[in-house]
Design a protein around this motif. Structure first.
Motif, short mmCIF file in Angstrom:
data_model
loop_
_atom_site.label_atom_id
_atom_site.label_comp_id
_atom_site.label_asym_id
_atom_site.label_seq_id
_atom_site.Cartn_x
_atom_site.Cartn_y
_atom_site.Cartn_z
N ARG A 1 -10.43 5.21 3.14
CA ARG A 1 -9.68 4.06 2.61
C ARG A 1 -10.57 2.90 2.20
N ALA A 2 -11.85 2.98 2.54
CA ALA A 2 -12.74 1.83 2.32
C ALA A 2 -12.79 1.40 0.86
N LYS A 3 -12.88 2.38 -0.06
CA LYS A 3 -13.01 2.01 -1.47
C LYS A 3 -11.71 1.42 -2.04
N PHE A 4 -10.61 1.63 -1.32
CA PHE A 4 -9.32 1.10 -1.79
C PHE A 4 -9.06 -0.33 -1.30
N TRP B 1 -5.90 1.22 -9.95
CA TRP B 1 -5.69 0.70 -8.58
C TRP B 1 -5.78 -0.82 -8.54
N TRP B 2 -6.89 -1.37 -9.03
CA TRP B 2 -7.08 -2.82 -8.96
C TRP B 2 -6.42 -3.52 -10.15
N CYS B 3 -5.93 -4.72 -9.91
CA CYS B 3 -5.44 -5.54 -11.01
C CYS B 3 -6.61 -5.89 -11.93
N MET C 1 0.84 -1.19 0.00
CA MET C 1 0.00 0.00 0.00
C MET C 1 0.88 1.25 0.00
N PRO C 2 0.40 2.31 -0.62
CA PRO C 2 1.18 3.56 -0.62
C PRO C 2 1.16 4.22 0.77
N PRO D 1 -4.53 7.25 -1.83
CA PRO D 1 -4.60 7.87 -3.16
C PRO D 1 -5.86 8.74 -3.32
N HIS D 2 -5.87 9.53 -4.39
CA HIS D 2 -7.01 10.40 -4.65
C HIS D 2 -8.16 9.65 -5.32
#
Length: 301
Positions: free
Chosen positions: A110-113, A12-14, A1-2, A6-7
């Motif tokens: 962070r939930a959506k990440f 983001w996802w593979c 994780m960064p 992120p914005h």
């Protein structure tokens, strides 16, 4: 994780086509695990077994619990298949769980990440929780609610749950991915796990025929090592023991190339479930925390 959140989710996802073979564990949260336990076990899931995801099972209604899930997943580089749990009581407690989880997904930056998909479950069709048209409506509403977060929505269900409702094509058309319960032990044709590939293929082929090329996962997927009052075979030849539990996962491993070739980017599978403390007989770990058998499935082929 960064280092910093992120914005947005750009790149983001593979790609879903890389998500085949073993992808992680089902993980029951009815015990309302502490933040510390979540972090410890998510670390094990990620680094011991090379998992990508945790698929939640059951429900914990403690305030802030999904924040703890997000923190543990973020800290360990895991994605989460989140769950709106209906339970088995025929009540409407799931509505409150839905509202709390949807609000959390919007509130926690962070939930959506970490939330790869939101599931309605578990087996709401088979358990007669809602008629399929009403469940479809819930999926459509949740997709609209989460569209700004780019979190897809699905239902966690058996092939038979769809089939006994005329195929419930409206629901299959509405969901974003197909999250399949694959439990061949309960088939009327079940015997030993190493003979169960035709049973797996039978359900999988039904979803291929009716799923319009969508991505598929086996999410509630396993073979029990013991029977219990709620885990009883429908075939006199079905064998529940540790050897057969292990053999089922070896079977999936041996068919890695077949699962990879399935439409939609291949089938990713979860092991149901992380520990016998969560669901007796299904755990990769026993109730004392020992591995029941060597478990290092392939994550690619």
């Amino acid at each position: 994780m960064p280092k910093h959140t992120p914005h947005d989710l750009t790149n983001w996802w593979c790609d879903a086509s890389t998500e085949y073979a073993f992808v992680g564990f089902s993980y029951e949260v009815t015990a309302c695990q502490s933040a510390e336990q979540l972090k410890k076990e998510f670390k094990d899931i990620r680094y011991h077994f090379n998992s990508r995801y945790v698929r939640l099972y059951g429900a914990c209604d403690r305030e802030g619990f999904y924040d703890d899930i997000v923190d543990a997943a973020w800290e360990n580089g895991l994605g989460v298949h989140a769950l709106i749990w209906f339970g088995f009581n025929g009540d409407d407690i799931w509505m409150g769980r839905r509202d709390v989880l949807l609000a959390n997904l919007h509130r926690n930056p962070r939930a959506k990440f970490v939330t790869r998909v939101l599931q309605f479950g578990s087996e709401p069709l088979y358990d007669n929780v809602l008629p399929h048209d009403q469940l479809t409506e819930q999926v459509v509403l949740a997709k609209a609610n989460l569209s700004s977060l780019s979190i897809p929505v699905t239902v966690s269900e058996l092939a038979y749950g769809y089939q006994e409702r005329g195929g419930a094509q409206d629901l299959l058309d509405a969901i974003d991915s197909i999250n399949i319960h694959m439990l061949p032990f309960f088939s009327q044709q079940a015997s030993t796990a190493n003979q169960s590939w035709p049973l797996v293929l039978n359900d999988l082929n039904w979803f291929i025929a009716h799923g319009n090329g969508k991505k598929m996962y086996f999410d509630e997927n396993g073979w029990p090592s013991v029977t219990s009052p709620s885990v009883q075979p429908n075939s006199p030849l079905a064998v529940a023991d540790v050897t057969n539990e292990q053999q089922y996962y070896i079977l999936l491993d041996n068919h890695c190339e077949d699962l990879k070739a399935v439409v939609g980017g291949g089938v990713g599978w979860f092991a149901h479930i992380y520990s016998d403390n969560q669901e007796p007989g299904y755990g990769i770990y026993d109730s004392a925390g020992n591995l029941k058998f060597p478990f290092h499935p392939r994550t690619s082929c």
